[in-house]
Design an enzyme around this catalytic site. Sequence first.
Site, short mmCIF file in Angstrom:
data_model
loop_
_atom_site.label_atom_id
_atom_site.label_comp_id
_atom_site.label_asym_id
_atom_site.label_seq_id
_atom_site.Cartn_x
_atom_site.Cartn_y
_atom_site.Cartn_z
N ARG A 102 0.87 -1.18 0.00
CA ARG A 102 0.00 0.00 0.00
C ARG A 102 0.91 1.22 0.00
NH1 ARG A 102 -5.24 1.40 3.63
NH2 ARG A 102 -6.08 0.09 1.97
N HIS A 129 -7.48 0.80 -6.32
CA HIS A 129 -7.67 -0.06 -5.15
C HIS A 129 -8.33 -1.37 -5.62
CE1 HIS A 129 -7.82 -1.25 -1.11
NE2 HIS A 129 -8.66 -0.38 -0.59
N GLN A 132 -10.06 -3.93 -3.08
CA GLN A 132 -11.36 -3.47 -2.59
C GLN A 132 -12.44 -3.73 -3.63
OE1 GLN A 132 -12.21 -1.81 0.50
NE2 GLN A 132 -14.22 -2.38 -0.31
N ASP A 220 -17.21 7.38 -1.60
CA ASP A 220 -15.95 7.28 -0.86
C ASP A 220 -15.66 8.64 -0.26
OD1 ASP A 220 -13.54 6.32 0.13
OD2 ASP A 220 -12.47 6.46 -1.77
N CYS A 260 -16.35 1.62 0.83
CA CYS A 260 -15.14 0.84 1.14
C CYS A 260 -14.70 1.02 2.59
CB CYS A 260 -14.02 1.23 0.18
SG CYS A 260 -13.49 2.95 0.33
N ARG A 288 -13.64 -8.52 1.81
CA ARG A 288 -12.21 -8.26 1.57
C ARG A 288 -11.41 -9.52 1.87
NH1 ARG A 288 -10.11 -3.10 1.79
NH2 ARG A 288 -8.24 -4.16 1.06
N1 NVA Z 1 -9.94 6.84 -1.24
C1 NVA Z 1 -9.60 6.37 0.06
C2 NVA Z 1 -9.85 4.90 0.17
C3 NVA Z 1 -9.53 4.29 1.51
C4 NVA Z 1 -9.77 2.82 1.55
C5 NVA Z 1 -8.14 6.68 0.35
O1 NVA Z 1 -7.31 6.52 -0.55
O2 NVA Z 1 -7.83 7.12 1.45
N1 CP Z 2 -11.17 -0.04 2.63
C1 CP Z 2 -9.88 -0.14 3.03
O1 CP Z 2 -8.96 -0.38 2.22
O2 CP Z 2 -9.71 0.02 4.36
P1 CP Z 2 -8.33 0.22 5.16
O3 CP Z 2 -7.79 1.56 4.73
O4 CP Z 2 -8.73 0.18 6.59
O5 CP Z 2 -7.39 -0.89 4.79
#
Ligand code: NVA
Ligand code: CP
Length: 302
Positions: A102, A129, A132, A220, A260, A288
Amino acid sequence: MKHLLKMSDLSNADIIDILNLADQLKYELKHNIPHRHLEGKTLGMIFQKSSTRTRVSFETGMYQLGGNALFLSSRDLQIGRGEPVQDTARVLSRYLDGIMIRTFEQKEVEDLSKFGNIPIINGLTDYCHPCQVLADLMTVREYKGQFDGLKMCYIGDGNNMANSLIVGGLTVGMEVAVACPEGYHPDKTVLDFAKNYEGKFTLTDKPVEAAANADVLFTDVWASMGQEGEAEIRRKAFAGYQINDAVMAAAKRDAIVQHCLPAHREEEITAKVFEEHAEEIFDEAENRLHAQKAVMVKLMKS
Ligand code: NVA
Ligand code: CP
């Protein structure tokens, strides 16, 4: 399939294959049927951003598959002090059987896959993502039975989630309607991808229009990880880009809502709609685990 770097790497058949395996693994878990496909294997999990779901579902999933998962915070790795990705990839390839990462830049994930020789799984970048969205598609299929004839609606920021949902939704045959404010559109590569699906994709700045007759609605956060400094500007830009009663009234009566998570109540979704659809949203979070186990088995099983 060697890696999972972004949704557009997957064909419709690849996605259906992953979802079928995910359904099977979910069934096996619920019925205490052992499924230790990755005995003796180790997954490294590199995190340059926070996580609740991704970390816990990968770690637990790997344990259930008979393998081991290592949490590697970039704060503690030499990568955080400037060791090049190409060296990190080559070193980690000697110890591990797969890497979940990540991070911010998509290029970093692509580089890991080029320089290492083990499967790389994208656990979120600024661009996309995919893990997800596989869980999201699994949940949509659980609730609706199939993808054909369904309309997906996304309301909010044209961010990593929007990018992956558009590609994933179109690939499995759904109609996709997106409402984003000017200046916050999905990535150009994604809009180009959508051009191959004429009549199936619409981009508007009107949430109610995008939600018309939708079977599944997504949203989101207005400010993603790394954009905390823009939160105030974004709160103004996204006012009205919310899943609320007016938007739900435009959708089909049996429409489901997906998020998500984490969610910001009264920003991108009202607390009322969130709670009315909490069961669907937490099924999505649970999925997930199952979808990622399927991805790991596909990529890492010898
Ligand atoms: N768009 C959000 C998704 C988190 C799972 C982010 O990147 O923070
Ligand atoms: N939805 C998601 O990816 O959650 P986290 O940021 O908690 O991993």
